[in-house]
Design a protein around this motif. Structure first.
Motif, PDB file in Angstrom:
ATOM      1  N   VAL A  79       0.856  -1.192   0.000  1.00 33.75           N
ATOM      2  CA  VAL A  79       0.000   0.000   0.000  1.00 33.75           C
ATOM      3  C   VAL A  79       0.890   1.240   0.000  1.00 33.75           C
ATOM      4  O   VAL A  79       1.798   1.367   0.821  1.00 33.75           O
ATOM      5  CB  VAL A  79      -0.926   0.024   1.229  1.00 33.75           C
ATOM      6  N   ARG A  80       0.616   2.151  -0.936  1.00 32.91           N
ATOM      7  CA  ARG A  80       1.390   3.383  -1.046  1.00 32.91           C
ATOM      8  C   ARG A  80       0.463   4.586  -0.964  1.00 32.91           C
ATOM      9  O   ARG A  80      -0.629   4.581  -1.560  1.00 32.91           O
ATOM     10  CB  ARG A  80       2.161   3.412  -2.369  1.00 32.91           C
ATOM     11  N   ALA A  81       0.903   5.610  -0.244  1.00 36.08           N
ATOM     12  CA  ALA A  81       0.153   6.865  -0.206  1.00 36.08           C
ATOM     13  C   ALA A  81       0.483   7.679  -1.442  1.00 36.08           C
ATOM     14  O   ALA A  81       1.647   7.821  -1.811  1.00 36.08           O
ATOM     15  CB  ALA A  81       0.500   7.654   1.052  1.00 36.08           C
ATOM     16  N   ASP A  82      -0.559   8.201  -2.086  1.00 34.82           N
ATOM     17  CA  ASP A  82      -0.369   9.044  -3.264  1.00 34.82           C
ATOM     18  C   ASP A  82      -1.625   9.918  -3.403  1.00 34.82           C
ATOM     19  O   ASP A  82      -2.711   9.413  -3.694  1.00 34.82           O
ATOM     20  CB  ASP A  82      -0.164   8.202  -4.522  1.00 34.82           C
ATOM     21  N   LYS A  83      -1.472  11.221  -3.161  1.00 43.82           N
ATOM     22  CA  LYS A  83      -2.621  12.119  -3.214  1.00 43.82           C
ATOM     23  C   LYS A  83      -3.313  12.096  -4.578  1.00 43.82           C
ATOM     24  O   LYS A  83      -4.498  12.416  -4.689  1.00 43.82           O
ATOM     25  CB  LYS A  83      -2.187  13.538  -2.879  1.00 43.82           C
ATOM     26  N   ARG A  84      -2.559  11.731  -5.616  1.00 43.20           N
ATOM     27  CA  ARG A  84      -3.142  11.709  -6.966  1.00 43.20           C
ATOM     28  C   ARG A  84      -3.946  10.438  -7.236  1.00 43.20           C
ATOM     29  O   ARG A  84      -4.675  10.378  -8.236  1.00 43.20           O
ATOM     30  CB  ARG A  84      -2.027  11.822  -8.005  1.00 43.20           C
ATOM     31  N   ALA A  85      -3.820   9.443  -6.388  1.00 42.52           N
ATOM     32  CA  ALA A  85      -4.482   8.157  -6.643  1.00 42.52           C
ATOM     33  C   ALA A  85      -5.999   8.319  -6.615  1.00 42.52           C
ATOM     34  O   ALA A  85      -6.567   8.763  -5.612  1.00 42.52           O
ATOM     35  CB  ALA A  85      -4.038   7.130  -5.611  1.00 42.52           C
ATOM     36  N   PRO A  86      -6.661   7.971  -7.725  1.00 43.59           N
ATOM     37  CA  PRO A  86      -8.122   8.101  -7.756  1.00 43.59           C
ATOM     38  C   PRO A  86      -8.793   7.008  -6.941  1.00 43.59           C
ATOM     39  O   PRO A  86      -8.170   6.025  -6.540  1.00 43.59           O
ATOM     40  CB  PRO A  86      -8.447   7.946  -9.244  1.00 43.59           C
ATOM     41  N   GLY A  87     -10.065   7.187  -6.716  1.00 44.47           N
ATOM     42  CA  GLY A  87     -10.837   6.165  -6.019  1.00 44.47           C
ATOM     43  C   GLY A  87     -11.722   6.771  -4.963  1.00 44.47           C
ATOM     44  O   GLY A  87     -11.821   7.985  -4.806  1.00 44.47           O
ATOM     45  N   ILE A  88     -12.388   5.928  -4.234  1.00 48.40           N
ATOM     46  CA  ILE A  88     -13.213   6.319  -3.094  1.00 48.40           C
ATOM     47  C   ILE A  88     -12.797   5.439  -1.926  1.00 48.40           C
ATOM     48  O   ILE A  88     -13.016   4.230  -1.970  1.00 48.40           O
ATOM     49  CB  ILE A  88     -14.726   6.115  -3.383  1.00 48.40           C
ATOM     50  N   PRO A  89     -12.113   5.926  -0.903  1.00 49.04           N
ATOM     51  CA  PRO A  89     -11.837   7.343  -0.625  1.00 49.04           C
ATOM     52  C   PRO A  89     -10.684   7.938  -1.417  1.00 49.04           C
ATOM     53  O   PRO A  89     -10.532   9.149  -1.455  1.00 49.04           O
ATOM     54  CB  PRO A  89     -11.526   7.334   0.869  1.00 49.04           C
ATOM     55  N   GLY A  90      -9.814   7.171  -2.035  1.00 48.07           N
ATOM     56  CA  GLY A  90      -8.702   7.709  -2.801  1.00 48.07           C
ATOM     57  C   GLY A  90      -7.520   8.093  -1.926  1.00 48.07           C
ATOM     58  O   GLY A  90      -7.583   8.032  -0.696  1.00 48.07           O
ATOM     59  N   GLY A  91      -6.412   8.485  -2.577  1.00 49.09           N
ATOM     60  CA  GLY A  91      -5.224   8.905  -1.837  1.00 49.09           C
ATOM     61  C   GLY A  91      -4.260   7.785  -1.516  1.00 49.09           C
ATOM     62  O   GLY A  91      -3.160   8.030  -1.017  1.00 49.09           O
ATOM     63  N   PHE A  92      -4.657   6.540  -1.807  1.00 50.23           N
ATOM     64  CA  PHE A  92      -3.794   5.383  -1.576  1.00 50.23           C
ATOM     65  C   PHE A  92      -3.940   4.420  -2.757  1.00 50.23           C
ATOM     66  O   PHE A  92      -5.025   4.293  -3.335  1.00 50.23           O
ATOM     67  CB  PHE A  92      -4.146   4.662  -0.276  1.00 50.23           C
ATOM     68  N   GLU A  93      -2.853   3.756  -3.109  1.00 50.57           N
ATOM     69  CA  GLU A  93      -2.874   2.781  -4.178  1.00 50.57           C
ATOM     70  C   GLU A  93      -2.132   1.527  -3.746  1.00 50.57           C
ATOM     71  O   GLU A  93      -1.389   1.529  -2.761  1.00 50.57           O
ATOM     72  CB  GLU A  93      -2.244   3.352  -5.454  1.00 50.57           C
ATOM     73  N   VAL A  94      -2.344   0.457  -4.502  1.00 46.00           N
ATOM     74  CA  VAL A  94      -1.682  -0.818  -4.227  1.00 46.00           C
ATOM     75  C   VAL A  94      -0.812  -1.177  -5.425  1.00 46.00           C
ATOM     76  O   VAL A  94      -1.286  -1.218  -6.573  1.00 46.00           O
ATOM     77  CB  VAL A  94      -2.714  -1.935  -3.963  1.00 46.00           C
ATOM     78  N   GLY A  95       0.479  -1.424  -5.176  1.00 50.99           N
ATOM     79  CA  GLY A  95       1.360  -1.908  -6.224  1.00 50.99           C
ATOM     80  C   GLY A  95       1.138  -3.400  -6.425  1.00 50.99           C
ATOM     81  O   GLY A  95       1.166  -4.166  -5.452  1.00 50.99           O
ATOM     82  N   ILE A  96       0.890  -3.815  -7.642  1.00 50.93           N
ATOM     83  CA  ILE A  96       0.559  -5.217  -7.897  1.00 50.93           C
ATOM     84  C   ILE A  96       1.833  -6.054  -7.889  1.00 50.93           C
ATOM     85  O   ILE A  96       2.692  -5.930  -8.760  1.00 50.93           O
ATOM     86  CB  ILE A  96      -0.186  -5.380  -9.234  1.00 50.93           C
ATOM     87  N   LYS A  97       1.926  -6.908  -6.877  1.00 52.70           N
ATOM     88  CA  LYS A  97       3.037  -7.854  -6.773  1.00 52.70           C
ATOM     89  C   LYS A  97       2.604  -9.229  -7.270  1.00 52.70           C
ATOM     90  O   LYS A  97       3.406 -10.011  -7.776  1.00 52.70           O
ATOM     91  CB  LYS A  97       3.493  -7.932  -5.316  1.00 52.70           C
ATOM     92  N   ASP A  98       1.341  -9.521  -7.116  1.00 48.13           N
ATOM     93  CA  ASP A  98       0.768 -10.768  -7.589  1.00 48.13           C
ATOM     94  C   ASP A  98      -0.713 -10.554  -7.843  1.00 48.13           C
ATOM     95  O   ASP A  98      -1.349  -9.694  -7.199  1.00 48.13           O
ATOM     96  CB  ASP A  98       0.977 -11.881  -6.565  1.00 48.13           C
ATOM     97  N   LEU A  99      -1.287 -11.277  -8.774  1.00 42.80           N
ATOM     98  CA  LEU A  99      -2.709 -11.149  -9.099  1.00 42.80           C
ATOM     99  C   LEU A  99      -3.243 -12.497  -9.531  1.00 42.80           C
ATOM    100  O   LEU A  99      -2.612 -13.203 -10.329  1.00 42.80           O
ATOM    101  CB  LEU A  99      -2.917 -10.116 -10.217  1.00 42.80           C
ATOM    102  N   GLN A 100      -4.398 -12.857  -8.992  1.00 41.98           N
ATOM    103  CA  GLN A 100      -5.083 -14.079  -9.378  1.00 41.98           C
ATOM    104  C   GLN A 100      -6.442 -13.731  -9.957  1.00 41.98           C
ATOM    105  O   GLN A 100      -7.213 -12.985  -9.330  1.00 41.98           O
ATOM    106  CB  GLN A 100      -5.266 -15.014  -8.186  1.00 41.98           C
ATOM    107  N   VAL A 101      -6.741 -14.216 -11.137  1.00 43.17           N
ATOM    108  CA  VAL A 101      -8.048 -14.008 -11.748  1.00 43.17           C
ATOM    109  C   VAL A 101      -8.989 -15.100 -11.235  1.00 43.17           C
ATOM    110  O   VAL A 101      -8.791 -16.282 -11.525  1.00 43.17           O
ATOM    111  CB  VAL A 101      -7.972 -14.044 -13.287  1.00 43.17           C
TER     112      VAL A 101
END
Length: 337
Positions: A79-101
């Motif tokens: 989890v990274r703080a980034d004021k530019r990150a969109p969303g609700i509530p926004g301000g935080f993003e997740v760097g994808i290290k792994d993903l399962q469909v």
């Protein structure tokens, strides 16, 4: 796939710098060459998740590049703080290290990210509620309902379930929905639980009902709804001053609870909360005569002839929507007349 703790998007701010897992659905995907941005929703919010080509196996990055809208996924990363990150509530993003469909959605998902007409949206209501605006509205509605029950329950009111099928009208008979009632004639969908609770207060003192209400008139405005949910408190041993105190405390609790718990949702809807923040006791109290003088003064100051005509009123008449609107614009919070 190695799972980090599963968290809600609404709680990402509590996990900055930590590795977490999100379980949700892909709302949108934006490709930027070596970067792919996924906007993911999980029922508790919307968050940006970022995939960098150099951090992932080629086959996984290619899979992410081709993820369709509404695919079900499990994403793990920091989890990274980034004021530019969109969303609700926004301000935080997740760097994808792994993903399962978990489930790949079809490419021809009907509720694509574009403007849709009202008829199409209503025909696909089960999909429309996944959109941020509808999701936010229903989240706010839920919190308002919680606040209503919370204040009434904590202030000595007993909840009473009044009938939905009734034998007679509570309001005007012209707005009754009729339905056959076995071999006993007709019954009617409830317009109000008031008559029942006026009897219930003599057993319990303070009661309320909260449920669906029906009026057989076509919905034209917010004041004329065919079906809606209505809360109706009833109190024994209560005068007008006591009633106004109940109402201002009740309304204040609802508004302030919604502001406290639904700030991001209200912001995403473009709601200006300045006036809502000023809703606090005491509410102004003015007499009918003073209100009439104020309306006539507003009317005299109004340049538009059509608007002036809407404000015409004689002493003793009920206030209509134009009069109520004119009065409330002179105050920064609700008022009593």
């Amino acid at each position: 796939m190695t799972y980090a703790p599963i968290v809600r998007i609404s709680d990402l701010s509590q996990h900055e710098g930590q590795e977490v897992t999100l379980q949700g659905w892909v709302y949108n995907r934006t490709d930027k060459g070596k970067l792919v941005f996924l906007l993911v929703r999980d029922g508790y919010g919307f968050a940006q998740c970022v995939a960098f080509k150099g951090d992932l196996p080629p086959e996984l990055f290619d899979q992410i590049v081709h993820l369709a809208q509404e695919s079900s996924v499990m994403i793990t990363g920091p989890v990274r703080a980034d004021k530019r990150a969109p969303g609700i509530p926004g301000g935080f993003e997740v760097g994808i290290k792994d993903l399962q469909v978990v489930q790949a959605a079809a490419e021809d998902y009907p509720m694509a990210l574009k403007e849709h007409g009202v008829d199409f949206a209503l025909d696909n209501r089960h999909l429309w509620i996944r959109m941020p605006s509808q999701w936010a509205i229903l989240r706010v509605r839920t919190v308002v309902i919680q606040a209503i029950r919370e204040w009434l329950d904590s202030n000595g009111y007993t909840h009473m379930d009044t009938p939905i099928l009734t034998p007679a009208a509570c309001e005007g008979t012209t707005t009754l929905f009729e339905t056959p009632y076995f071999d006993e004639g007709l019954a009617y969908l409830a317009q109000s639980g008031q008559l029942y609770n006026e009897a219930n207060i003599f057993a319990f003192g303070k009661v309320y009902c909260f449920g669906p209400t029906f009026r057989a008139e076509k919905s034209k405005t917010r004041r004329h709804l065919t079906e809606f949910w209505m809360v109706e408190p009833e109190v024994a041993f209560c005068d007008l001053d006591g009633l106004m105190q109940i109402e201002e405390q009740f309304i204040t609790h609802i508004v302030q609870t919604a502001l406290r718990k639904c700030g991001p949702e209200l912001k995403s809807l473009g709601r200006d909360t300045v006036l809502l923040e000023q809703v606090a006791p005491p509410f102004p109290r003015i007499s009918y005569d003073d209100a009439l003088k104020m309306i006539r003064q507003i009317q005299a100051e109004t340049e538009d002839a059509e608007e002036r005509a809407l404000l015409d009123i004689e002493w003793g008449m009920d206030f209509g929507s134009p009069h109520e609107t004119a009065l409330t614009q002179r105050f920064n919070k609700p008022l009593f007349v």
